[in-house]
Design a protein around this motif. Structure first.
Motif, PDB file in Angstrom:
ATOM      1  N   TYR A  35       0.846  -1.190   0.000  1.00 59.30           N
ATOM      2  CA  TYR A  35       0.000   0.000   0.000  1.00 59.30           C
ATOM      3  C   TYR A  35       0.883   1.243   0.000  1.00 59.30           C
ATOM      4  O   TYR A  35       1.984   1.241   0.558  1.00 59.30           O
ATOM      5  CB  TYR A  35      -0.903   0.044   1.239  1.00 59.30           C
ATOM      6  CG  TYR A  35      -1.937  -1.058   1.318  1.00 59.30           C
ATOM      7  CD1 TYR A  35      -1.625  -2.289   1.875  1.00 59.30           C
ATOM      8  CD2 TYR A  35      -3.224  -0.860   0.832  1.00 59.30           C
ATOM      9  CE1 TYR A  35      -2.565  -3.301   1.947  1.00 59.30           C
ATOM     10  CE2 TYR A  35      -4.182  -1.871   0.903  1.00 59.30           C
ATOM     11  CZ  TYR A  35      -3.837  -3.095   1.464  1.00 59.30           C
ATOM     12  OH  TYR A  35      -4.781  -4.092   1.533  1.00 59.30           O
ATOM     13  N   GLN A  37       0.739   5.341   1.075  1.00 63.42           N
ATOM     14  CA  GLN A  37      -0.016   6.354   1.803  1.00 63.42           C
ATOM     15  C   GLN A  37       0.660   7.711   1.661  1.00 63.42           C
ATOM     16  O   GLN A  37       1.746   7.950   2.206  1.00 63.42           O
ATOM     17  CB  GLN A  37      -0.157   5.996   3.281  1.00 63.42           C
ATOM     18  CG  GLN A  37      -1.068   6.959   4.041  1.00 63.42           C
ATOM     19  CD  GLN A  37      -1.208   6.619   5.514  1.00 63.42           C
ATOM     20  OE1 GLN A  37      -0.321   6.031   6.115  1.00 63.42           O
ATOM     21  NE2 GLN A  37      -2.338   6.979   6.107  1.00 63.42           N
ATOM     22  N   GLY A  38       0.016   8.585   0.913  1.00 65.68           N
ATOM     23  CA  GLY A  38       0.524   9.943   0.778  1.00 65.68           C
ATOM     24  C   GLY A  38       0.185  10.768   2.006  1.00 65.68           C
ATOM     25  O   GLY A  38      -0.643  10.366   2.827  1.00 65.68           O
ATOM     26  N   PRO A  39       0.783  11.936   2.144  1.00 70.59           N
ATOM     27  CA  PRO A  39       0.535  12.794   3.308  1.00 70.59           C
ATOM     28  C   PRO A  39      -0.944  13.142   3.438  1.00 70.59           C
ATOM     29  O   PRO A  39      -1.565  13.608   2.475  1.00 70.59           O
ATOM     30  CB  PRO A  39       1.372  14.040   3.000  1.00 70.59           C
ATOM     31  CG  PRO A  39       2.399  13.582   2.025  1.00 70.59           C
ATOM     32  CD  PRO A  39       1.747  12.510   1.212  1.00 70.59           C
ATOM     33  N   GLY A  40      -1.502  12.889   4.605  1.00 73.37           N
ATOM     34  CA  GLY A  40      -2.896  13.226   4.862  1.00 73.37           C
ATOM     35  C   GLY A  40      -3.912  12.370   4.112  1.00 73.37           C
ATOM     36  O   GLY A  40      -5.085  12.729   4.035  1.00 73.37           O
ATOM     37  N   GLN A  41      -3.478  11.258   3.580  1.00 77.43           N
ATOM     38  CA  GLN A  41      -4.367  10.400   2.799  1.00 77.43           C
ATOM     39  C   GLN A  41      -4.514   9.028   3.441  1.00 77.43           C
ATOM     40  O   GLN A  41      -3.759   8.652   4.328  1.00 77.43           O
ATOM     41  CB  GLN A  41      -3.837  10.254   1.379  1.00 77.43           C
ATOM     42  CG  GLN A  41      -3.756  11.562   0.614  1.00 77.43           C
ATOM     43  CD  GLN A  41      -3.221  11.363  -0.792  1.00 77.43           C
ATOM     44  OE1 GLN A  41      -2.863  10.263  -1.196  1.00 77.43           O
ATOM     45  NE2 GLN A  41      -3.171  12.438  -1.549  1.00 77.43           N
ATOM     46  N   ASP A  42      -5.512   8.300   2.982  1.00 73.36           N
ATOM     47  CA  ASP A  42      -5.649   6.919   3.422  1.00 73.36           C
ATOM     48  C   ASP A  42      -4.772   6.034   2.533  1.00 73.36           C
ATOM     49  O   ASP A  42      -4.418   6.416   1.417  1.00 73.36           O
ATOM     50  CB  ASP A  42      -7.118   6.470   3.344  1.00 73.36           C
ATOM     51  CG  ASP A  42      -7.707   6.638   1.957  1.00 73.36           C
ATOM     52  OD1 ASP A  42      -7.897   5.620   1.279  1.00 73.36           O
ATOM     53  OD2 ASP A  42      -7.964   7.807   1.562  1.00 73.36           O
ATOM     54  N   PRO A  43      -4.400   4.861   3.019  1.00 73.27           N
ATOM     55  CA  PRO A  43      -3.560   3.966   2.212  1.00 73.27           C
ATOM     56  C   PRO A  43      -4.271   3.502   0.949  1.00 73.27           C
ATOM     57  O   PRO A  43      -5.459   3.193   0.961  1.00 73.27           O
ATOM     58  CB  PRO A  43      -3.316   2.788   3.161  1.00 73.27           C
ATOM     59  CG  PRO A  43      -3.546   3.331   4.531  1.00 73.27           C
ATOM     60  CD  PRO A  43      -4.639   4.348   4.369  1.00 73.27           C
ATOM     61  N   PHE A  45      -4.091   0.757  -2.250  1.00 70.55           N
ATOM     62  CA  PHE A  45      -3.554  -0.543  -2.615  1.00 70.55           C
ATOM     63  C   PHE A  45      -2.734  -0.461  -3.899  1.00 70.55           C
ATOM     64  O   PHE A  45      -3.148   0.164  -4.883  1.00 70.55           O
ATOM     65  CB  PHE A  45      -4.717  -1.527  -2.793  1.00 70.55           C
ATOM     66  CG  PHE A  45      -4.330  -2.845  -3.361  1.00 70.55           C
ATOM     67  CD1 PHE A  45      -4.679  -3.190  -4.656  1.00 70.55           C
ATOM     68  CD2 PHE A  45      -3.617  -3.761  -2.602  1.00 70.55           C
ATOM     69  CE1 PHE A  45      -4.333  -4.419  -5.191  1.00 70.55           C
ATOM     70  CE2 PHE A  45      -3.263  -4.991  -3.120  1.00 70.55           C
ATOM     71  CZ  PHE A  45      -3.624  -5.320  -4.424  1.00 70.55           C
ATOM     72  N   LEU A  88       4.562   7.102   2.347  1.00 69.82           N
ATOM     73  CA  LEU A  88       4.819   5.990   3.259  1.00 69.82           C
ATOM     74  C   LEU A  88       4.330   4.726   2.569  1.00 69.82           C
ATOM     75  O   LEU A  88       3.182   4.663   2.123  1.00 69.82           O
ATOM     76  CB  LEU A  88       4.075   6.220   4.572  1.00 69.82           C
ATOM     77  CG  LEU A  88       4.237   5.207   5.700  1.00 69.82           C
ATOM     78  CD1 LEU A  88       5.697   5.079   6.106  1.00 69.82           C
ATOM     79  CD2 LEU A  88       3.394   5.634   6.893  1.00 69.82           C
ATOM     80  N   PHE A  90       3.553   0.828   2.851  1.00 71.58           N
ATOM     81  CA  PHE A  90       3.284  -0.257   3.790  1.00 71.58           C
ATOM     82  C   PHE A  90       3.272  -1.599   3.074  1.00 71.58           C
ATOM     83  O   PHE A  90       2.777  -1.726   1.955  1.00 71.58           O
ATOM     84  CB  PHE A  90       1.908  -0.089   4.446  1.00 71.58           C
ATOM     85  CG  PHE A  90       1.845   0.961   5.506  1.00 71.58           C
ATOM     86  CD1 PHE A  90       1.133   2.128   5.293  1.00 71.58           C
ATOM     87  CD2 PHE A  90       2.458   0.761   6.729  1.00 71.58           C
ATOM     88  CE1 PHE A  90       1.043   3.094   6.283  1.00 71.58           C
ATOM     89  CE2 PHE A  90       2.378   1.723   7.725  1.00 71.58           C
ATOM     90  CZ  PHE A  90       1.669   2.887   7.488  1.00 71.58           C
ATOM     91  N   PHE A 103       0.029  -5.137   9.310  1.00 69.21           N
ATOM     92  CA  PHE A 103       0.899  -4.191   8.633  1.00 69.21           C
ATOM     93  C   PHE A 103       2.293  -4.134   9.248  1.00 69.21           C
ATOM     94  O   PHE A 103       2.461  -4.265  10.466  1.00 69.21           O
ATOM     95  CB  PHE A 103       0.282  -2.791   8.686  1.00 69.21           C
ATOM     96  CG  PHE A 103      -0.831  -2.587   7.704  1.00 69.21           C
ATOM     97  CD1 PHE A 103      -2.069  -3.163   7.909  1.00 69.21           C
ATOM     98  CD2 PHE A 103      -0.626  -1.843   6.552  1.00 69.21           C
ATOM     99  CE1 PHE A 103      -3.099  -2.987   6.987  1.00 69.21           C
ATOM    100  CE2 PHE A 103      -1.642  -1.661   5.629  1.00 69.21           C
ATOM    101  CZ  PHE A 103      -2.877  -2.232   5.847  1.00 69.21           C
ATOM    102  N   GLY A 104       3.269  -3.885   8.397  1.00 69.39           N
ATOM    103  CA  GLY A 104       4.601  -3.565   8.855  1.00 69.39           C
ATOM    104  C   GLY A 104       4.679  -2.100   9.242  1.00 69.39           C
ATOM    105  O   GLY A 104       3.706  -1.361   9.095  1.00 69.39           O
ATOM    106  N   PRO A 105       5.840  -1.661   9.731  1.00 68.24           N
ATOM    107  CA  PRO A 105       5.997  -0.281  10.194  1.00 68.24           C
ATOM    108  C   PRO A 105       6.064   0.739   9.061  1.00 68.24           C
ATOM    109  O   PRO A 105       5.944   1.933   9.301  1.00 68.24           O
ATOM    110  CB  PRO A 105       7.314  -0.307  10.960  1.00 68.24           C
ATOM    111  CG  PRO A 105       8.071  -1.423  10.321  1.00 68.24           C
ATOM    112  CD  PRO A 105       7.052  -2.445   9.923  1.00 68.24           C
ATOM    113  N   ARG A 108       9.391   5.047   4.778  1.00 62.56           N
ATOM    114  CA  ARG A 108       9.154   6.440   4.369  1.00 62.56           C
ATOM    115  C   ARG A 108      10.125   6.788   3.261  1.00 62.56           C
ATOM    116  O   ARG A 108      11.333   6.810   3.472  1.00 62.56           O
ATOM    117  CB  ARG A 108       9.345   7.384   5.549  1.00 62.56           C
ATOM    118  CG  ARG A 108       8.401   7.122   6.690  1.00 62.56           C
ATOM    119  CD  ARG A 108       8.429   8.226   7.714  1.00 62.56           C
ATOM    120  NE  ARG A 108       7.692   7.850   8.909  1.00 62.56           N
ATOM    121  CZ  ARG A 108       7.247   8.708   9.813  1.00 62.56           C
ATOM    122  NH1 ARG A 108       7.466   9.983   9.658  1.00 62.56           N
ATOM    123  NH2 ARG A 108       6.593   8.275  10.868  1.00 62.56           N
TER     124      ARG A 108
END
Lengths: 112, 113
Positions: A35, A37-43, A45, A88, A90, A103-105, A108
């Motif tokens: 996945y 995930q951009g800043p301020g967004q949901d992940p 796929f 980010l 994932f 999920f993993g950590p 970035r």
């Protein structure tokens, strides 16, 4: 309990460079998901693998490719990096393609 | 295509209060799973609770419980006795089978001392 491992945790690249992100699923988990995930967004796929075969594909750019290896770890290869790839990333894993994904950590990635 | 909607972008409550986060979804499937994930400032995605659509009983995990209304396609999360460590972004997510998670937009929850 063992968790999903991602490496590296942080990565800084220049535009047009290449990056490789690695994911090691929870032991005995055979399904891996990626996945973004951009800043301020949901992940969002990107792609998934089950038993080393691609099982689903989402909004993954053609510049990106991924695979799952015989030991079930997965790598996401990103080429010709663009500023917009900064996010980010994932990796998540599940057992026998069951519904719960762990999920993993995250990694970035910053593209300069 | 499945969609998940979280209508509360931000919420703020005092420590020890109870707070409910809303989530609605749209699907034509009958068998699916719903999840709440927590993303604290560290940005780790942590599974909070899950609900199987075929189970009528609402899932509970310690201070976290859900109100699952299948007909209304509603899946809210209740946090009781809220703690400072509950401060995070909360994502509602849907999955059908071994497919991708579809996330809502998230609700940023702040617990104030």
């Amino acid at each position: 309990a063992a968790g999903v491992i991602q490496s590296p945790r942080h990565l800084i690249k220049e535009k047009r460079e290449t990056a490789t992100l690695k994911c090691y699923p929870i032991p005995r988990h055979d399904t891996v998901y990626w996945y973004q995930q951009g800043p301020g967004q949901d992940p969002q796929f990107l792609i998934s693998f089950y038993e080393k075969m691609q099982s689903d594909k989402g909004s993954i750019p053609d510049r990106f490719s991924a695979q799952q290896f015989s030991d079930y770890h997965s790598e996401l290869n990103m080429s010709s990096l663009e500023l917009g790839d900064s996010a980010l990333y994932f990796c998540a894993s599940s057992f026998m393609s069951r519904e719960t994904q762990y999920f993993g950590p995250g990694t970035r990635l910053l593209v300069l | 295509a499945q969609t998940v909607t979280q209508s509360q972008p931000e919420m703020s409550v005092q420590e020890a209060e109870t707070v409910t986060l809303s989530c609605t979804y749209d699907t034509s499937e009958s068998n699916y799973y719903l999840f709440w994930y927590k993303q604290p400032p560290s940005r780790q995605m942590i599974l909070v609770i899950r609900q199987e659509a075929y189970k009528q009983q609402n899932a509970t995990e310690n201070r976290f419980s859900v109100n699952f209304q299948k007909a209304a396609k509603s899946f809210s999360l209740k946090i009781s006795d809220s703690q400072l460590g509950d401060t995070a972004m909360y994502f509602c997510a849907f999955v059908q089978g071994a497919q991708k998670l579809v996330f809502g937009q998230g609700t940023r929850l702040t617990i104030n001392p």
